[in-house]
Structures are given as C-alpha cells and as structure tokens.
Design a protein around this motif. Structure first.
Motif, PDB file in Angstrom:
ATOM      1  N   MET A  12     -17.534   6.368  -5.095  1.00 18.15           N
ATOM      2  CA  MET A  12     -16.555   6.468  -3.950  1.00 18.15           C
ATOM      3  C   MET A  12     -14.936   6.019  -4.381  1.00 18.15           C
ATOM      4  N   ASN A  13     -14.192   6.757  -4.257  1.00 21.86           N
ATOM      5  CA  ASN A  13     -12.726   6.529  -4.748  1.00 21.86           C
ATOM      6  C   ASN A  13     -11.743   6.489  -3.504  1.00 21.86           C
ATOM      7  N   ASP A  14     -10.503   6.246  -3.560  1.00 20.58           N
ATOM      8  CA  ASP A  14      -9.710   6.186  -2.546  1.00 20.58           C
ATOM      9  C   ASP A  14     -10.253   5.664  -1.449  1.00 20.58           C
ATOM     10  N   LEU A  15     -10.898   4.630  -1.255  1.00 20.13           N
ATOM     11  CA  LEU A  15     -11.795   4.259  -0.116  1.00 20.13           C
ATOM     12  C   LEU A  15     -10.806   3.908   1.037  1.00 20.13           C
ATOM     13  N   LYS A  16     -11.080   4.202   2.154  1.00 18.88           N
ATOM     14  CA  LYS A  16     -10.411   4.068   3.545  1.00 18.88           C
ATOM     15  C   LYS A  16     -10.975   3.004   4.298  1.00 18.88           C
ATOM     16  N   PHE A  17     -10.298   2.384   5.287  1.00 18.45           N
ATOM     17  CA  PHE A  17     -10.689   1.611   6.335  1.00 18.45           C
ATOM     18  C   PHE A  17     -11.969   2.393   7.127  1.00 18.45           C
ATOM     19  N   GLU A  18     -12.035   3.320   7.230  1.00 16.75           N
ATOM     20  CA  GLU A  18     -12.989   4.056   8.112  1.00 16.75           C
ATOM     21  C   GLU A  18     -14.068   4.588   7.463  1.00 16.75           C
ATOM     22  N   ASP A  19     -14.233   4.073   5.969  1.00 19.43           N
ATOM     23  CA  ASP A  19     -15.501   4.072   5.352  1.00 19.43           C
ATOM     24  C   ASP A  19     -16.084   3.160   5.471  1.00 19.43           C
ATOM     25  N   THR A  20     -15.855   2.086   6.057  1.00 18.94           N
ATOM     26  CA  THR A  20     -16.618   0.856   6.342  1.00 18.94           C
ATOM     27  C   THR A  20     -17.885   1.303   7.084  1.00 18.94           C
ATOM     28  N   ALA A  21     -19.036   0.865   6.732  1.00 20.65           N
ATOM     29  CA  ALA A  21     -20.290   1.036   7.043  1.00 20.65           C
ATOM     30  C   ALA A  21     -21.444   0.588   6.320  1.00 20.65           C
ATOM     31  N   VAL A  22     -22.545   0.676   6.624  1.00 17.25           N
ATOM     32  CA  VAL A  22     -23.886   0.257   5.793  1.00 17.25           C
ATOM     33  C   VAL A  22     -24.231   1.642   5.305  1.00 17.25           C
ATOM     34  N   TYR A  23     -24.559   1.901   4.166  1.00 19.67           N
ATOM     35  CA  TYR A  23     -24.652   2.937   3.542  1.00 19.67           C
ATOM     36  C   TYR A  23     -26.134   3.017   3.022  1.00 19.67           C
ATOM     37  N   TYR A  24     -26.845   4.119   3.466  1.00 20.22           N
ATOM     38  CA  TYR A  24     -28.147   4.287   3.064  1.00 20.22           C
ATOM     39  C   TYR A  24     -28.654   5.267   2.199  1.00 20.22           C
ATOM     40  N   CYS A  25     -29.578   5.172   1.502  1.00 20.13           N
ATOM     41  CA  CYS A  25     -30.105   6.117   0.385  1.00 20.13           C
ATOM     42  C   CYS A  25     -31.371   6.681   1.392  1.00 20.13           C
TER      43      CYS A  25
END
Length: 116
Positions: free
Chosen positions: A82-95
């Motif tokens: 994940m590059n150039d992360l933005k505030f709206e990328d904030t989350a719990v990420y699940y596989c």
C-alpha cells in the motif's frame, strides 16, 4: 481447513506506505483466489484487491495505482503493498481465501490507521 494470519498493519502518516502479509496454513493446495477486504468504523466490509492462481488481479477503483497485491506460492503468503496512503484507507484489513469445495476462509484482520 485453511488458517489465515494477517500482519503488517500499523499507524502511518498520509502519503506513507505499508505492506500487509497474510500467511495461509493447513490445506492450502486447494486455494485458487486470495483477496484483501477492509472495514472502516461504521461501514460495511468492502473489496480491496484479489489475485487468482493464474495471476489475474483485480482492484477496487479507490486503490488502483496505489495498492499492489502479490502472491508468493512458495511461502503460501499473499501481500498487499500500500503506497500513498490516505486517511480514508484507515480500516481493519482482512485476508480472504477461496478454495475448492467451495470453501471460504477469513483471517482475523489487521488494523491500518492513516493519520492526516
């Protein structure tokens, strides 16, 4: 059964990068699709990226050009760069893994927090 364990989440400033990992164990030989989803507070879980065993990939429009999914079959591990992360990328990420059966497996999630 397949077990999935994610790692690599954390706190990062906007514009920064993170790499998430998801290690699969158990009956991994039947897996044909690995994907990442995410869920922000108060929102539904949404698709982020996926990769099939034939290497075809798909991405949500919101992450195209910034995120890359890749699968190391030798290590039974799928990554999300994940590059150039933005505030709206904030989350719990699940596989998530799809295996023959059909069967669907989920990891426990890893928190990604992007500060603005």
């Amino acid at each position: 059964q397949v077990q999935l364990v994610e790692s690599g989440g954390g706190l990062v400033q906007a514009g920064g990068s993170l790499r998430l990992s998801c290690v699969a164990s158990g009956r991994t030989f039947g897996i044909y699709n690995m994907a990442w989803f995410r869920q922000a507070p108060g929102k539904e879980r949404e698709f982020v990226a996926s990769m099939r065993s034939n290497s075809n990939t798909a991405y949500a429009d919101s992450v195209k050009g910034r995120f890359t999914i890749f699968w190391d079959n030798a290590k039974d591990t799928v990554y999300l760069q994940m590059n150039d992360l933005k505030f709206e990328d904030t989350a719990v990420y699940y596989c998530r893994a799809l295996a023959t059966g059909p069967n669907e497996y989920w990891g426990q999630g890893t928190q990604v927090t992007v500060s603005s």
